[in-house]
Write an enzyme that holds these catalytic residues in place. Structure first.
Site, mmCIF file in Angstrom:
data_model
loop_
_atom_site.group_PDB
_atom_site.id
_atom_site.type_symbol
_atom_site.label_atom_id
_atom_site.label_comp_id
_atom_site.label_asym_id
_atom_site.label_seq_id
_atom_site.Cartn_x
_atom_site.Cartn_y
_atom_site.Cartn_z
ATOM 1 N N SER A 262 -35.161 36.968 -18.763
ATOM 2 C CA SER A 262 -36.354 37.650 -19.539
ATOM 3 C C SER A 262 -35.916 39.201 -19.210
ATOM 4 O O SER A 262 -35.457 39.570 -18.300
ATOM 5 C CB SER A 262 -37.518 37.330 -18.845
ATOM 6 O OG SER A 262 -38.463 38.112 -19.138
ATOM 7 N N CYS A 319 -28.615 47.468 -24.868
ATOM 8 C CA CYS A 319 -30.239 47.258 -25.163
ATOM 9 C C CYS A 319 -30.786 48.553 -25.596
ATOM 10 O O CYS A 319 -30.422 49.897 -25.260
ATOM 11 C CB CYS A 319 -30.259 47.161 -23.702
ATOM 12 S SG CYS A 319 -32.085 46.960 -23.576
ATOM 13 N N ARG A 418 -36.376 35.421 -24.721
ATOM 14 C CA ARG A 418 -36.269 36.452 -23.547
ATOM 15 C C ARG A 418 -37.333 37.778 -23.530
ATOM 16 O O ARG A 418 -37.581 38.329 -22.798
ATOM 17 C CB ARG A 418 -34.978 36.885 -23.783
ATOM 18 C CG ARG A 418 -34.124 37.948 -22.733
ATOM 19 C CD ARG A 418 -32.918 38.052 -22.860
ATOM 20 N NE ARG A 418 -32.325 38.697 -21.570
ATOM 21 C CZ ARG A 418 -32.376 39.868 -21.386
ATOM 22 N NH1 ARG A 418 -32.615 40.722 -22.238
ATOM 23 N NH2 ARG A 418 -31.996 40.560 -20.409
HETATM 24 P P1 RVP Z 1 -24.266 45.734 -19.742
HETATM 25 O O1 RVP Z 1 -23.458 45.046 -18.766
HETATM 26 O O2 RVP Z 1 -24.736 47.104 -19.588
HETATM 27 O O3 RVP Z 1 -23.814 45.214 -21.054
HETATM 28 O O4 RVP Z 1 -25.782 45.066 -19.671
HETATM 29 C C1 RVP Z 1 -25.772 43.478 -19.731
HETATM 30 C C2 RVP Z 1 -27.261 43.203 -19.820
HETATM 31 O O5 RVP Z 1 -28.117 43.914 -20.698
HETATM 32 C C3 RVP Z 1 -27.626 41.739 -19.498
HETATM 33 O O6 RVP Z 1 -27.367 40.940 -18.485
HETATM 34 C C4 RVP Z 1 -29.100 41.774 -19.736
HETATM 35 O O7 RVP Z 1 -29.890 41.994 -18.808
HETATM 36 C C5 RVP Z 1 -29.244 42.805 -21.087
HETATM 37 N N1 RVP Z 1 -29.410 42.597 -22.332
HETATM 38 C C6 RVP Z 1 -28.856 41.534 -22.724
HETATM 39 N N2 RVP Z 1 -29.317 41.598 -24.184
HETATM 40 C C7 RVP Z 1 -29.994 42.630 -24.383
HETATM 41 C C8 RVP Z 1 -30.526 43.102 -25.493
HETATM 42 O O8 RVP Z 1 -30.322 42.536 -26.740
HETATM 43 N N3 RVP Z 1 -31.377 44.202 -25.573
HETATM 44 N N4 RVP Z 1 -30.021 43.439 -23.298
#
Ligand code: RVP
Length: 503
Positions: A262, A319, A418
Site C-alpha cells: 500500500s 512515484c 494500492r
Molecule cells: P524505486 O526503487 O525508487 O524505483 O521505488 C520502488 C518503489 O516505489 C516501490 O517499491 C513502491 O513502494 C513505490 N511505487 C511503486 N509504484 C509506485 C507508483 O506508481 N507511484 N510507487
C-alpha cells in the site's frame, strides 16, 4: 495546531558516512550481509533471514517468477506483484517453488502461422535467438517446431514468409521428456552437438528448454536462499481488499512471506488484514505491512502484529504521490525516525521488528546509507527493472538499450487497490509514471558489483555485519556546496559514458 517536524525532509544524497577505525580484519571477504526479515524475540533468531539485504519491489515491471529465481540465487527475496489475478500470482509462486536449476521457461514463443517479420520483432524484443513454435504461441503450448538463426536468411526471404515454412519441425527435433534430470538433458546436448534442447510432456506440450550456454557458464551461487525443502524462497504482495481469497491461495502455492502493498499503510485496513492472518494462521504465516514514514505509523503496525514494517512514501523513482497529493517524507528522514521507533519498541517489548527501506535508491552507496540509518533490508524497483530477468521488454531507443519501467499507480498498471482508501470509487488520478530505464545486463553481475561496494564501505566504517553498521555508523549531512566536491569536478572528462556505471 498542526504538528511540525523540526528537521526538513532529507534524502540519502544529503548524507555521507564518516570512516571509523578499520582493523586488519576489515576485509571485504569477511563482511557478512545476513539480515532478518521477520520479527523475533530477544535471544532468538528471525525465522526468515536473507543472505543479502535486498528485496525486489511488488511491481508488475519488476517481480515475476523469473526475477524471483535470479534474486533467490543471490540470497535475496522477490515479492511477486499482486496487481494480477489471484490465479496468476499463485502460479508465479508455484513456478518459483518448483524451479529446477538449468530448466528455463521459454519466453520467446510464436505460432506457426505468424511471419518472419514478426519473428524478427520478437527476437529484437526478447534478445533470444531460439524461438519455440507452439500451436497457440504460448510457453506451454503444443510444440510444433523451433526456429534458430540457422533456419532463415533475411537477405533471401520475404518478411511475409510463414514461420511453419522455415522452422525445424517437431519431427526433426531432438527433445527430452519431462522428468529428465539436468545431467541427462546435458548428455543429450553434448551427444547431439546441440545448443538447446526442448523438454516436453506426454502431450507434446513444451515445459522448458535446457541451454548448453547455461551449463557452460554455470555460476556458483554460494548465497542461494533456500527453504527447508531446498526450494527457492519467494515473497508475495497482497492488498487490503481481496486478502481473504488471495492470502490462502498464495500460502497454498508456497509463498514464504507476504507483504501488504500500500502506498500509505497507517490505516485500519492494514490492521484488518493482519487480524485476518493471525486469526486464520496464528504466527505460522509471515506478513509485513506498510508503508509508513514516522514513529506513529511504525508503532501502529507493530502493535497490529506486522512481522516487518516497510518505510517510504513518494520517494520511488516512478512515484508522483508527493506532487499529486502533497504527502510523503524524504526517505532518509523517514528511515532514521522509524529505526529509532523500532529500537525503542525492542527495548520496551524485547521484540525486534525488522524494517525495510522502500524506494529512492539511486546510487549503490544509498544502500549502505539506508542500512547505516537502521534499515534491515532494502526494497528496490528501478534497480531491478534494468536487468535481463525483469519481466519487461528490452527496447532499442536511438541506439541505446532500455527496459520499460512503470509505477503501480500509473494508468498502465492500474493497481488502484494500492492507493484506494475504502469506498467503492476508484481513484481518478495517477500516482505513478510509465518510463524507460537504461538496460544493465544480468542481475547476478549487478547485485554482486553493488554489494561489493557496500561491503567495501562497511570495511571503511570498521564493521563486518549490518547490525554493527547500524550501531557504529557515523554520518554527516552534506552542504549543497560540498555536493559538487563529491563528483569529478574542475576537470574535463575524457569519457562521459562512465558516469552511468556509478549507478
Ligand atoms: P524505486 O526503487 O525508487 O524505483 O521505488 C520502488 C518503489 O516505489 C516501490 O517499491 C513502491 O513502494 C513505490 N511505487 C511503486 N509504484 C509506485 C507508483 O506508481 N507511484 N510507487
Amino acid at each position: 495546531m498542526a504538528v511540525y517536524f523540526n528537521e526538513p525532509s532529507r534524502t540519502f544524497s544529503e548524507y555521507l558516512l564518516v570512516p571509523g577505525y578499520s582493523s586488519k580484519e576489515c576485509r571485504v571477504d569477511n563482511v557478512n550481509l545476513a539480515t532478518p526479515v521477520v520479527k523475533f524475540k530477544k535471544g532468538e533468531e528471525s525465522s526468515i533471514k536473507m543472505k543479502i539485504p535486498l528485496v525486489s519491489a511488488i511491481m508488475q515491471a519488476v517481480s515475476d517468477d523469473k526475477l524471483a529465481v535470479a534474486l533467490a540465487k543471490e540470497g535475496g527475496i522477490s515479492f511477486i506483484f499482486g496487481s494480477q489475478t489471484i490465479e496468476n500470482q499463485a502460479a508465479m509462486i508455484r513456478r518459483v517453488k518448483s524451479h529446477k536449476a538449468g530448466f528455463v521457461t521459454s519466453d520467446a514463443n510464436i505460432r506457426p502461422d505468424q511471419t518472419l517479420g514478426e519473428l524478427l520483432e520478437l527476437k529484437e524484443r526478447t534478445g533470444h535467438s531460439t524461438t519455440a513454435v507452439t500451436e497457440d504461441g504460448t510457453a506451454e503450448g503444443k510444440l510444433v517446431g523451433i526456429v534458430t538463426s540457422r533456419d532463415y536468411r533475411i537477405s533471401r526471404m520475404s518478411l511475409e514468409t510463414k514461420v511453419k515454412e522455415f522452422m525445424t519441425p517437431f519431427e526433426k527435433l531432438i527433445y527430452v521428456k519431462e522428468g529428465a534430470t539436468l545431467s541427462e538433458a546435458n548428455d543429450v546436448l553434448w551427444d547431439n552437438k546441440l545448443n538447446t534442447v526442448p523438454v516436453i510432456d506426454d502431450n507434446q506440450r513444451l515445459t522448458h528448454f535446457v541451454f548448453r550456454k547455461d551449463y557452460d557458464t554455470h555460476k556458483a551461487y554460494p548465497n542461494e536462499l533456500l527453504d527447508e525443502h531446498k526450494r527457492y524462497m519467494v515473497g508475495a504482495g497482497v492488498n487490503t481488499r481481496d486478502y481473504a481469497e488471495r492470502i490462502p491461495a498464495l500460502v497454498e502455492a508456497g509463498a514464504d512471506v507476504l507483504c501488504i502493498d500500500s502506498s500509505e499503510g497507517f490505516s485500519e485496513w492494514q490492521k484488518d488484514t493482519l487480524d485476518f492472518v493471525r486469526a486464520k494462521y496464528g504466527d505460522s504465516v509471515k506478513i509485513g505491512a506498510g508503508n509508513v514514514v514516522d514513529r506513529e505509523g511504525f508503532n501502529y503496525l507493530a502493535e497490529a502484529g506486522a512481522d516487518f514494517v516497510k518505510i517510504g512514501i513518494g520517494g520511488g523513482s516512478i512515484c508522483i504521490t508527493r506532487e499529486q497529493k502533497g504527502i510523503g517524507r524524504g526517505q532518509a528522514s523517514a528511515v532514521i525516525e522509524v529505526a529509532q521507533a523500532r529500537n525503542e519498541y525492542y527495548e520496551k517489548t524485547g521484540v525486534y521488528i525488522p524494517i525495510c527501506s522502500d524506494g529512492g535508491i539511486v546510487y549503490d552507496y544509498h544502500m549502505t546509507l539506508a542500512l547505516a540509518m537502521g534499515a534491515d533490508f532494502i526494497m528496490l524497483g528501478r534497480y531491478f527493472s534494468r536487468f535481463d530477468e525483469s519481466p519487461t521488454n528490452k527496447l532499442n531507443i536511438n541506439g541505446n538499450y532500455v527496459k520499460e519501467y512503470w509505477g503501480e499507480g500509473s494508468n498502465r498498471a492500474r493497481n488502484w487497490q494500492r492507493y484506494d482508501m475504502g469506498g467503492d470509487s476508484k481513484l481518478s488520478f495517477e500516482e505513478g509514471v510509465d518510463s524507460y530505464v537504461p538496460y544493465a545486463g544480468a542481475l547476478s553481475d549487478n547485485v554482486r558489483y553493488s554489494l561489493q561496494k557496500v561491503k567495501s564501505t562497511m570495511c571503511n566504517c570498521g564493521v563486518l555485519t549490518i547490525p554493527e553498521l547500524q550501531k557504529k555508523a557515523k554520518m554527516t549531512i552534506v552542504s549543497a556546496t560540498s555536493l559538487v566536491e563529491g563528483g569529478a569536478h574542475d576537470v574535463i572528462l575524457k569519457d562521459t559514458s562512465n558516469s552511468s556505471n556509478l549507478r
